[in-house]
Design a protein around this motif. Structure first.
Motif, PDB file in Angstrom:
ATOM      1  N   HIS A  95     -31.556  44.100  10.837  1.00 46.89           N
ATOM      2  CA  HIS A  95     -31.505  43.906   9.393  1.00 46.89           C
ATOM      3  C   HIS A  95     -30.106  44.312   8.963  1.00 46.89           C
ATOM      4  CE1 HIS A  95     -36.120  44.108   8.594  1.00 46.89           C
ATOM      5  NE2 HIS A  95     -35.810  43.322   9.599  1.00 46.89           N
ATOM      6  N   ILE A  96     -29.369  43.360   8.410  1.00 50.65           N
ATOM      7  CA  ILE A  96     -27.969  43.582   8.043  1.00 50.65           C
ATOM      8  C   ILE A  96     -27.808  43.219   6.578  1.00 50.65           C
ATOM      9  CG2 ILE A  96     -25.592  42.908   8.508  1.00 50.65           C
ATOM     10  CD1 ILE A  96     -26.527  42.333  11.418  1.00 50.65           C
ATOM     11  N   THR A  97     -27.254  44.157   5.798  1.00 49.64           N
ATOM     12  CA  THR A  97     -27.099  43.927   4.364  1.00 49.64           C
ATOM     13  C   THR A  97     -25.632  43.732   3.998  1.00 49.64           C
ATOM     14  OG1 THR A  97     -26.893  46.275   3.800  1.00 49.64           O
ATOM     15  CG2 THR A  97     -29.121  45.348   3.846  1.00 49.64           C
ATOM     16  N   GLY A  98     -25.426  43.005   2.908  1.00 52.05           N
ATOM     17  CA  GLY A  98     -24.100  42.814   2.345  1.00 52.05           C
ATOM     18  C   GLY A  98     -24.146  43.119   0.860  1.00 52.05           C
ATOM     19  N   ILE A  99     -23.226  43.929   0.397  1.00 51.59           N
ATOM     20  CA  ILE A  99     -23.137  44.274  -1.026  1.00 51.59           C
ATOM     21  C   ILE A  99     -21.772  43.828  -1.530  1.00 51.59           C
ATOM     22  CG2 ILE A  99     -23.086  46.165  -2.707  1.00 51.59           C
ATOM     23  CD1 ILE A  99     -24.882  47.717  -0.781  1.00 51.59           C
ATOM     24  N   GLY A 100     -21.755  43.292  -2.743  1.00 49.94           N
ATOM     25  CA  GLY A 100     -20.501  42.847  -3.342  1.00 49.94           C
ATOM     26  C   GLY A 100     -20.079  41.466  -2.889  1.00 49.94           C
ATOM     27  N   ILE A 101     -21.037  40.678  -2.423  1.00 46.12           N
ATOM     28  CA  ILE A 101     -20.690  39.328  -1.982  1.00 46.12           C
ATOM     29  C   ILE A 101     -20.269  38.484  -3.179  1.00 46.12           C
ATOM     30  CG2 ILE A 101     -22.132  39.386   0.091  1.00 46.12           C
ATOM     31  CD1 ILE A 101     -24.216  37.742  -1.434  1.00 46.12           C
ATOM     32  N   GLU A 102     -19.343  37.593  -2.919  1.00 44.12           N
ATOM     33  CA  GLU A 102     -18.768  36.777  -3.988  1.00 44.12           C
ATOM     34  C   GLU A 102     -19.323  35.360  -4.028  1.00 44.12           C
ATOM     35  OE1 GLU A 102     -14.750  37.248  -2.767  1.00 44.12           O
ATOM     36  OE2 GLU A 102     -14.648  39.307  -3.493  1.00 44.12           O
ATOM     37  N   LYS A 103     -20.073  34.972  -3.004  1.00 47.38           N
ATOM     38  CA  LYS A 103     -20.695  33.647  -2.958  1.00 47.38           C
ATOM     39  C   LYS A 103     -21.894  33.737  -2.032  1.00 47.38           C
ATOM     40  CE  LYS A 103     -17.492  32.101   0.618  1.00 47.38           C
ATOM     41  NZ  LYS A 103     -16.490  31.142   1.004  1.00 47.38           N
ATOM     42  N   PRO A 104     -22.808  32.761  -2.095  1.00 47.70           N
ATOM     43  CA  PRO A 104     -23.995  32.809  -1.241  1.00 47.70           C
ATOM     44  C   PRO A 104     -23.628  32.820   0.247  1.00 47.70           C
ATOM     45  CG  PRO A 104     -24.266  31.159  -2.955  1.00 47.70           C
ATOM     46  CD  PRO A 104     -22.832  31.618  -3.013  1.00 47.70           C
ATOM     47  N   GLY A 146     -30.726  34.233  12.851  1.00 45.27           N
ATOM     48  CA  GLY A 146     -29.447  33.897  13.457  1.00 45.27           C
ATOM     49  C   GLY A 146     -28.867  35.055  14.259  1.00 45.27           C
ATOM     50  N   ASP A 147     -27.744  34.786  14.885  1.00 44.18           N
ATOM     51  CA  ASP A 147     -27.051  35.777  15.703  1.00 44.18           C
ATOM     52  C   ASP A 147     -26.566  36.938  14.826  1.00 44.18           C
ATOM     53  OD1 ASP A 147     -25.549  36.632  18.171  1.00 44.18           O
ATOM     54  OD2 ASP A 147     -23.894  36.361  16.763  1.00 44.18           O
ATOM     55  N   PRO A 148     -26.905  38.181  15.174  1.00 45.06           N
ATOM     56  CA  PRO A 148     -26.512  39.335  14.351  1.00 45.06           C
ATOM     57  C   PRO A 148     -24.999  39.446  14.137  1.00 45.06           C
ATOM     58  CG  PRO A 148     -28.178  39.983  15.929  1.00 45.06           C
ATOM     59  CD  PRO A 148     -27.767  38.586  16.284  1.00 45.06           C
ATOM     60  N   GLN A 149     -24.206  39.185  15.157  1.00 49.79           N
ATOM     61  CA  GLN A 149     -22.754  39.264  14.983  1.00 49.79           C
ATOM     62  C   GLN A 149     -22.268  38.200  14.001  1.00 49.79           C
ATOM     63  OE1 GLN A 149     -20.635  41.784  16.446  1.00 49.79           O
ATOM     64  NE2 GLN A 149     -19.575  40.968  14.670  1.00 49.79           N
ATOM     65  N   GLU A 150     -22.912  37.052  14.029  1.00 47.48           N
ATOM     66  CA  GLU A 150     -22.578  35.987  13.080  1.00 47.48           C
ATOM     67  C   GLU A 150     -22.977  36.389  11.657  1.00 47.48           C
ATOM     68  OE1 GLU A 150     -21.126  32.191  11.865  1.00 47.48           O
ATOM     69  OE2 GLU A 150     -20.739  33.498  13.565  1.00 47.48           O
ATOM     70  N   MET A 151     -24.080  37.131  11.512  1.00 47.17           N
ATOM     71  CA  MET A 151     -24.472  37.645  10.196  1.00 47.17           C
ATOM     72  C   MET A 151     -23.368  38.520   9.624  1.00 47.17           C
ATOM     73  SD  MET A 151     -28.369  38.862  10.795  1.00 47.17           S
ATOM     74  CE  MET A 151     -29.565  37.842  11.588  1.00 47.17           C
ATOM     75  N   VAL A 152     -22.866  39.432  10.439  1.00 50.39           N
ATOM     76  CA  VAL A 152     -21.788  40.331  10.009  1.00 50.39           C
ATOM     77  C   VAL A 152     -20.578  39.506   9.578  1.00 50.39           C
ATOM     78  CG1 VAL A 152     -20.171  42.116  10.757  1.00 50.39           C
ATOM     79  CG2 VAL A 152     -22.571  42.253  11.450  1.00 50.39           C
ATOM     80  N   ARG A 153     -20.192  38.549  10.406  1.00 48.29           N
ATOM     81  CA  ARG A 153     -19.016  37.718  10.102  1.00 48.29           C
ATOM     82  C   ARG A 153     -19.181  36.954   8.794  1.00 48.29           C
ATOM     83  NH1 ARG A 153     -17.012  32.911  10.180  1.00 48.29           N
ATOM     84  NH2 ARG A 153     -18.813  31.790  10.975  1.00 48.29           N
ATOM     85  N   ILE A 194     -21.198  37.597   6.203  1.00 45.58           N
ATOM     86  CA  ILE A 194     -21.206  38.485   5.036  1.00 45.58           C
ATOM     87  C   ILE A 194     -19.783  38.894   4.684  1.00 45.58           C
ATOM     88  CG2 ILE A 194     -21.891  40.772   4.189  1.00 45.58           C
ATOM     89  CD1 ILE A 194     -24.515  40.414   5.817  1.00 45.58           C
ATOM     90  N   ARG A 195     -18.996  39.254   5.685  1.00 46.98           N
ATOM     91  CA  ARG A 195     -17.594  39.642   5.438  1.00 46.98           C
ATOM     92  C   ARG A 195     -16.805  38.463   4.851  1.00 46.98           C
ATOM     93  NH1 ARG A 195     -16.315  44.482   7.200  1.00 46.98           N
ATOM     94  NH2 ARG A 195     -14.085  44.163   7.327  1.00 46.98           N
ATOM     95  N   GLU A 196     -17.071  37.272   5.375  1.00 45.76           N
ATOM     96  CA  GLU A 196     -16.419  36.057   4.891  1.00 45.76           C
ATOM     97  C   GLU A 196     -16.683  35.840   3.396  1.00 45.76           C
ATOM     98  OE1 GLU A 196     -17.781  32.261   6.600  1.00 45.76           O
ATOM     99  OE2 GLU A 196     -16.143  32.546   8.038  1.00 45.76           O
ATOM    100  N   VAL A 253     -20.574  45.369   4.663  1.00 45.14           N
ATOM    101  CA  VAL A 253     -21.654  45.133   5.625  1.00 45.14           C
ATOM    102  C   VAL A 253     -22.244  46.451   6.125  1.00 45.14           C
ATOM    103  CG1 VAL A 253     -22.294  44.013   7.787  1.00 45.14           C
ATOM    104  CG2 VAL A 253     -20.471  43.039   6.381  1.00 45.14           C
ATOM    105  N   THR A 254     -23.569  46.576   5.978  1.00 47.30           N
ATOM    106  CA  THR A 254     -24.278  47.766   6.454  1.00 47.30           C
ATOM    107  C   THR A 254     -25.394  47.358   7.400  1.00 47.30           C
ATOM    108  OG1 THR A 254     -23.849  48.911   4.360  1.00 47.30           O
ATOM    109  CG2 THR A 254     -25.595  49.803   5.740  1.00 47.30           C
ATOM    110  N   LEU A 255     -25.473  48.053   8.522  1.00 40.96           N
ATOM    111  CA  LEU A 255     -26.616  47.884   9.415  1.00 40.96           C
ATOM    112  C   LEU A 255     -27.739  48.740   8.863  1.00 40.96           C
ATOM    113  CD1 LEU A 255     -27.923  46.828  12.029  1.00 40.96           C
ATOM    114  CD2 LEU A 255     -27.024  48.885  13.157  1.00 40.96           C
ATOM    115  N   ALA A 256     -28.845  48.100   8.504  1.00 40.09           N
ATOM    116  CA  ALA A 256     -29.963  48.817   7.871  1.00 40.09           C
ATOM    117  C   ALA A 256     -30.944  49.344   8.915  1.00 40.09           C
ATOM    118  CB  ALA A 256     -30.682  47.890   6.899  1.00 40.09           C
TER     119      ALA A 256
END
Length: 129
Positions: free
Chosen positions: A33-42, A49-56, A58-60, A65-68
């Motif tokens: 479970h990976i969360t993103g706060i302050g995202i600027e677009k969907p 999906g792939d967890p590393q891709e989730m991180v990428r 969200i950062r994009e 990015v926080t690992l929950a």
């Protein structure tokens, strides 16, 4: 006698956020479970999906990015250590503590620190209701 008018102002700060999941339970449990706060677009992401891709992704989208709740997710230290680009790890989750007894994930930051990976941490109630 003059009467004074009192005006109270309440400010609410809204931050765009997302929680992405990879809940694989077969053949072995792999739950992220990976969360993103302050995202600027969907954040566009396929389910599970792939967890590393989730991180990428969200950062994009401008997210922090926080690992929950890795303890609730039964993640190994190696699985957590393998994720690159995390901004923080959640070390306490109230709902996980109440319902599973696995709310405390603080050991993960100690193990990562011993491996040279220093990360900030968060603590939340995780109330979805």
């Amino acid at each position: 006698m003059k009467k004074h008018l009192t005006i109270r102002l309440t400010l609410v700060l809204l931050l765009g956020g997302v929680e992405l999941h990879n809940n694989g339970f077969s053949p072995v449990r792999r739950c992220y479970h990976i969360t993103g706060i302050g995202i600027e677009k969907p954040v566009e992401m396929e389910p599970n999906g792939d967890p590393q891709e989730m991180v990428r992704r969200i950062r994009e989208c401008g997210g922090f990015v926080t690992l929950a709740h890795p303890a609730w997710s039964l993640m190994t230290y190696e699985e957590v250590d393998a994720l690159e680009g995390l901004d923080a790890i959640e070390i306490w989750n109230g709902v996980s503590g109440v319902y599973s007894g696995r709310g405390d994930s603080s050991a993960y930051i100690d193990v990562l620190a011993a491996r040279g990976k220093l990360l900030p941490f968060t603590a939340v109630d995780d109330t979805h209701y």
